[in-house]
Motif scaffolding. Structure first.
Motif, PDB file in Angstrom:
ATOM      1  N   MET A   5       5.019  14.189 -13.842  1.00 56.45           N
ATOM      2  CA  MET A   5       5.001  12.713 -13.937  1.00 56.45           C
ATOM      3  C   MET A   5       4.016  12.160 -12.906  1.00 56.45           C
ATOM      4  SD  MET A   5       8.305  10.200 -13.630  1.00 56.45           S
ATOM      5  CE  MET A   5       8.079   8.455 -13.437  1.00 56.45           C
ATOM      6  N   SER A   6       3.260  11.106 -13.291  1.00 53.52           N
ATOM      7  CA  SER A   6       2.261  10.585 -12.363  1.00 53.52           C
ATOM      8  C   SER A   6       2.884   9.580 -11.396  1.00 53.52           C
ATOM      9  CB  SER A   6       1.122   9.934 -13.139  1.00 53.52           C
ATOM     10  OG  SER A   6       1.524   8.656 -13.566  1.00 53.52           O
ATOM     11  N   LEU A   7       2.117   9.322 -10.382  1.00 57.01           N
ATOM     12  CA  LEU A   7       2.586   8.424  -9.326  1.00 57.01           C
ATOM     13  C   LEU A   7       2.687   6.983  -9.815  1.00 57.01           C
ATOM     14  CD1 LEU A   7       3.083   8.743  -6.211  1.00 57.01           C
ATOM     15  CD2 LEU A   7       0.753   7.911  -5.923  1.00 57.01           C
ATOM     16  N   SER A   8       3.762   6.294  -9.436  1.00 50.09           N
ATOM     17  CA  SER A   8       3.836   4.848  -9.672  1.00 50.09           C
ATOM     18  C   SER A   8       3.953   4.128  -8.333  1.00 50.09           C
ATOM     19  CB  SER A   8       5.014   4.485 -10.577  1.00 50.09           C
ATOM     20  OG  SER A   8       6.221   4.642  -9.883  1.00 50.09           O
ATOM     21  N   ILE A   9       3.449   2.900  -8.353  1.00 46.71           N
ATOM     22  CA  ILE A   9       3.430   2.088  -7.130  1.00 46.71           C
ATOM     23  C   ILE A   9       4.011   0.727  -7.445  1.00 46.71           C
ATOM     24  CG2 ILE A   9       1.914   0.962  -5.445  1.00 46.71           C
ATOM     25  CD1 ILE A   9      -0.049   3.332  -6.122  1.00 46.71           C
ATOM     26  N   GLN A  10       4.990   0.324  -6.647  1.00 49.04           N
ATOM     27  CA  GLN A  10       5.614  -0.990  -6.817  1.00 49.04           C
ATOM     28  C   GLN A  10       5.583  -1.681  -5.462  1.00 49.04           C
ATOM     29  OE1 GLN A  10       9.724  -0.744  -8.110  1.00 49.04           O
ATOM     30  NE2 GLN A  10       9.617  -2.754  -9.060  1.00 49.04           N
ATOM     31  N   MET A  11       4.853  -2.775  -5.380  1.00 49.75           N
ATOM     32  CA  MET A  11       4.831  -3.529  -4.129  1.00 49.75           C
ATOM     33  C   MET A  11       6.167  -4.279  -4.013  1.00 49.75           C
ATOM     34  SD  MET A  11       1.847  -2.758  -2.977  1.00 49.75           S
ATOM     35  CE  MET A  11       1.943  -3.766  -1.482  1.00 49.75           C
ATOM     36  N   LEU A  12       6.895  -4.026  -2.914  1.00 53.48           N
ATOM     37  CA  LEU A  12       8.120  -4.811  -2.702  1.00 53.48           C
ATOM     38  C   LEU A  12       7.739  -6.260  -2.450  1.00 53.48           C
ATOM     39  CD1 LEU A  12      10.280  -2.523  -0.404  1.00 53.48           C
ATOM     40  CD2 LEU A  12      10.162  -2.615  -2.892  1.00 53.48           C
ATOM     41  N   GLY A  13       6.579  -6.437  -1.840  1.00 52.42           N
ATOM     42  CA  GLY A  13       6.027  -7.761  -1.584  1.00 52.42           C
ATOM     43  C   GLY A  13       4.530  -7.645  -1.460  1.00 52.42           C
ATOM     44  N   THR A  14       3.870  -8.783  -1.631  1.00 54.59           N
ATOM     45  CA  THR A  14       2.405  -8.795  -1.514  1.00 54.59           C
ATOM     46  C   THR A  14       1.945  -9.894  -0.558  1.00 54.59           C
ATOM     47  OG1 THR A  14       2.361 -10.203  -3.471  1.00 54.59           O
ATOM     48  CG2 THR A  14       1.921  -7.846  -3.814  1.00 54.59           C
ATOM     49  N   GLY A  15       2.874 -10.429   0.242  1.00 55.27           N
ATOM     50  CA  GLY A  15       2.534 -11.565   1.093  1.00 55.27           C
ATOM     51  C   GLY A  15       2.031 -11.168   2.466  1.00 55.27           C
ATOM     52  N   ASN A  16       1.353 -12.117   3.101  1.00 53.90           N
ATOM     53  CA  ASN A  16       0.951 -11.877   4.496  1.00 53.90           C
ATOM     54  C   ASN A  16       2.131 -12.190   5.424  1.00 53.90           C
ATOM     55  OD1 ASN A  16       1.025 -14.664   4.861  1.00 53.90           O
ATOM     56  ND2 ASN A  16      -1.191 -14.927   4.987  1.00 53.90           N
ATOM     57  N   ALA A  17       1.880 -12.117   6.720  1.00 56.49           N
ATOM     58  CA  ALA A  17       2.978 -12.233   7.683  1.00 56.49           C
ATOM     59  C   ALA A  17       3.674 -13.594   7.616  1.00 56.49           C
ATOM     60  CB  ALA A  17       2.453 -11.980   9.089  1.00 56.49           C
ATOM     61  N   PHE A  18       2.966 -14.635   7.137  1.00 57.09           N
ATOM     62  CA  PHE A  18       3.547 -15.982   7.149  1.00 57.09           C
ATOM     63  C   PHE A  18       3.936 -16.455   5.749  1.00 57.09           C
ATOM     64  CE2 PHE A  18       0.330 -16.730  10.863  1.00 57.09           C
ATOM     65  CZ  PHE A  18       1.105 -15.954  11.707  1.00 57.09           C
ATOM     66  N   ALA A  19       3.768 -15.623   4.745  1.00 54.98           N
ATOM     67  CA  ALA A  19       4.037 -16.038   3.354  1.00 54.98           C
ATOM     68  C   ALA A  19       5.515 -16.337   3.139  1.00 54.98           C
ATOM     69  CB  ALA A  19       3.581 -14.933   2.398  1.00 54.98           C
ATOM     70  N   LYS A  20       5.771 -17.314   2.260  1.00 59.39           N
ATOM     71  CA  LYS A  20       7.142 -17.657   1.878  1.00 59.39           C
ATOM     72  C   LYS A  20       7.376 -17.425   0.389  1.00 59.39           C
ATOM     73  CE  LYS A  20       8.082 -18.879   6.056  1.00 59.39           C
ATOM     74  NZ  LYS A  20       7.061 -17.959   6.555  1.00 59.39           N
TER      75      LYS A  20
ATOM     76  N   MET B 111      -3.962  -7.421  -1.856  1.00 62.25           N
ATOM     77  CA  MET B 111      -2.552  -7.578  -1.444  1.00 62.25           C
ATOM     78  C   MET B 111      -2.543  -8.256  -0.062  1.00 62.25           C
ATOM     79  SD  MET B 111      -1.735  -3.565  -0.592  1.00 62.25           S
ATOM     80  CE  MET B 111      -2.529  -2.724   0.784  1.00 62.25           C
ATOM     81  N   HIS B 112      -1.320  -8.466   0.477  1.00 66.02           N
ATOM     82  CA  HIS B 112      -1.179  -9.078   1.805  1.00 66.02           C
ATOM     83  C   HIS B 112      -1.871 -10.454   1.837  1.00 66.02           C
ATOM     84  CE1 HIS B 112      -0.973  -9.320   6.231  1.00 66.02           C
ATOM     85  NE2 HIS B 112      -0.189  -8.254   6.224  1.00 66.02           N
ATOM     86  N   TYR B 113      -1.595 -11.253   0.803  1.00 64.87           N
ATOM     87  CA  TYR B 113      -2.273 -12.555   0.700  1.00 64.87           C
ATOM     88  C   TYR B 113      -1.332 -13.709   1.031  1.00 64.87           C
ATOM     89  CZ  TYR B 113      -0.535 -11.465  -4.074  1.00 64.87           C
ATOM     90  OH  TYR B 113       0.210 -11.073  -5.152  1.00 64.87           O
ATOM     91  N   SER B 114      -1.929 -14.880   1.203  1.00 68.11           N
ATOM     92  CA  SER B 114      -1.184 -16.073   1.607  1.00 68.11           C
ATOM     93  C   SER B 114      -0.583 -16.776   0.385  1.00 68.11           C
ATOM     94  CB  SER B 114      -2.114 -17.016   2.374  1.00 68.11           C
ATOM     95  OG  SER B 114      -3.349 -17.127   1.692  1.00 68.11           O
ATOM     96  N   ASP B 115       0.283 -17.762   0.668  1.00 71.27           N
ATOM     97  CA  ASP B 115       1.013 -18.461  -0.398  1.00 71.27           C
ATOM     98  C   ASP B 115       0.106 -19.207  -1.374  1.00 71.27           C
ATOM     99  OD1 ASP B 115       3.574 -17.663   0.194  1.00 71.27           O
ATOM    100  OD2 ASP B 115       4.014 -19.367   1.499  1.00 71.27           O
ATOM    101  N   ASP B 116      -1.134 -19.493  -0.976  1.00 73.30           N
ATOM    102  CA  ASP B 116      -2.043 -20.239  -1.860  1.00 73.30           C
ATOM    103  C   ASP B 116      -2.867 -19.304  -2.770  1.00 73.30           C
ATOM    104  OD1 ASP B 116      -3.555 -19.136   0.141  1.00 73.30           O
ATOM    105  OD2 ASP B 116      -4.553 -21.001   0.743  1.00 73.30           O
ATOM    106  N   MET B 117      -2.408 -18.087  -2.960  1.00 76.22           N
ATOM    107  CA  MET B 117      -3.173 -17.109  -3.754  1.00 76.22           C
ATOM    108  C   MET B 117      -3.584 -17.634  -5.125  1.00 76.22           C
ATOM    109  SD  MET B 117      -2.800 -14.902  -6.503  1.00 76.22           S
ATOM    110  CE  MET B 117      -1.198 -14.191  -6.735  1.00 76.22           C
ATOM    111  N   GLU B 118      -2.708 -18.389  -5.801  1.00 75.56           N
ATOM    112  CA  GLU B 118      -3.015 -18.820  -7.176  1.00 75.56           C
ATOM    113  C   GLU B 118      -4.327 -19.606  -7.242  1.00 75.56           C
ATOM    114  OE1 GLU B 118      -1.682 -17.930  -9.961  1.00 75.56           O
ATOM    115  OE2 GLU B 118       0.057 -16.836  -9.171  1.00 75.56           O
ATOM    116  N   GLN B 119      -4.644 -20.332  -6.165  1.00 70.11           N
ATOM    117  CA  GLN B 119      -5.901 -21.101  -6.135  1.00 70.11           C
ATOM    118  C   GLN B 119      -7.134 -20.201  -6.146  1.00 70.11           C
ATOM    119  OE1 GLN B 119      -6.019 -23.790  -2.775  1.00 70.11           O
ATOM    120  NE2 GLN B 119      -3.816 -24.145  -2.916  1.00 70.11           N
ATOM    121  N   PHE B 120      -6.926 -18.916  -5.845  1.00 75.13           N
ATOM    122  CA  PHE B 120      -8.071 -18.001  -5.750  1.00 75.13           C
ATOM    123  C   PHE B 120      -8.235 -17.122  -6.984  1.00 75.13           C
ATOM    124  CE2 PHE B 120      -7.328 -19.491  -1.566  1.00 75.13           C
ATOM    125  CZ  PHE B 120      -8.597 -19.582  -1.008  1.00 75.13           C
ATOM    126  N   ARG B 121      -7.375 -17.315  -7.964  1.00 74.84           N
ATOM    127  CA  ARG B 121      -7.575 -16.562  -9.212  1.00 74.84           C
ATOM    128  C   ARG B 121      -8.903 -17.015  -9.814  1.00 74.84           C
ATOM    129  NH1 ARG B 121      -3.519 -13.328 -10.683  1.00 74.84           N
ATOM    130  NH2 ARG B 121      -1.379 -13.959 -10.282  1.00 74.84           N
TER     131      ARG B 121
END
Ligand SMILES: O=c1ccn([C@@H]2O[C@@H]3COP(=O)(O)O[C@H]3[C@H]2O)c(=O)[nH]1
Ligand SMILES: [Zn+2]
Ligand SMILES: [Zn+2]
Length: 250
Positions: A1-16, A218-228
């Motif tokens: 079976m191949s490796l799978s990766i699941q981010m428990l979170g993708t926020g930076n230190a101050f993300a909510k 990954m490790h991005y701030s709460d305003d990530m959607e603006q950067f799509r």
């Protein structure tokens, strides 16, 4: 079976909106948690993975979004499951992790006075790969983050680079892709401002296409959607989505 990766979170230190940037790797034969931040046990609860199913934890560096959940993890495993969690760590992180982070909450006279009393500590040597759980091989690569603080990025199964928090290191990314067969890059990103201790989106956008097309942010701030749509061919990792290795590689 191949490796799978699941981010428990993708926020930076101050993300909510996003949990701490911690990752659960599953080879089918074992589960490895990369970093255990303050939100790790809540995120694991939400995805239905009990702490007792984690075979080992690997720590990249000492900041609360990467180690702030170790006290709860350690206590739960020792008290509720009567065993020590397996902890992989570079030698220079052991003293500060215990003395400056965990000792205050975990020490108990005559019972707990060192990291090894609550964790099964396995020391990793940088630049030397080791199998941490069956099917998951990791090489620690020292990378720069905060002056005077050791931090280690990861090269997983000789094909996937996982950045710890790090300042921009284009030469390392070139080397991994062109000389070591790296096919996917999970990279932290600072979306706005100067990257004094992190890598900025603008810096990653300056890389040539063969590198950018391998990068997942990954490790991005709460305003990530603006950067799509402003990250070129690079994509944003979604927290709690399960990715199979092939989806992250070129
Ligand atoms: O010289 C410094 C030291 C720290 N910080 C902030 O504190 C955070 C600690 O966790 P982190 O490494 O995920 O991110 C860091 C930054 O957000 C900073 O901006 N500049
Ligand atoms: Zn961080
Ligand atoms: Zn950090």
């Amino acid at each position: 079976m191949s490796l799978s990766i699941q981010m428990l979170g993708t926020g930076n230190a101050f993300a909510k909106r996003y949990y701490n940037n911690n990752a659960l790797l599953d080879s089918g034969e074992g589960k490895l948690l990369i970093d255990c931040g303050t939100t790790a046990s809540l995120a694991l609860h939400q995805i239905g993975v009990p702490l007792s199913e984690i075979d080992a934890i690997l720590i990249t560096h000492i900041h609360a979004d990467h180690v702030g959940g170790l006290e709860e993890f350690g206590f739960q495993m020792n008290i509720l499951h009567r065993r020590k969690p397996v902890l992989y760590i570079a030698e220079p992180l052991i003293h500060p992790l215990w003395e400056h982070t965990l000792k205050g909450g975990m020490s108990q006279q005559g019972m707990i006075d060192k990291l090894e009393d609550v964790f099964e500590v396995n020391v990793l040597t940088p630049d030397k790969s080791a199998t941490l759980v069956p099917g998951i091989k990791v090489e620690l690569i020292p990378t720069r983050h905060i002056p005077g603080k050791n931090s280690y990025s990861l090269f997983i199964n000789d094909r996937l680079f996982y950045s710890a928090d790090m300042i921009f290191a284009p030469d390392l990314l070139h080397h991994l892709v062109h000389e070591r067969g790296c096919r996917g890059i999970l990279h932290e990103v600072q979306l706005q401002g100067a990257g004094e201790v992190h890598t900025t989106l603008d810096e990653l956008l300056s890389l040539p296409k063969p590198l950018q097309e391998r990068i997942h942010l990954m490790h991005y701030s709460d305003d990530m959607e603006q950067f799509r749509g402003k990250a070129g061919v690079m994509s944003f990792l979604e927290q709690q989505r399960i990715y199979h290795l092939a989806e992250l590689e070129v």
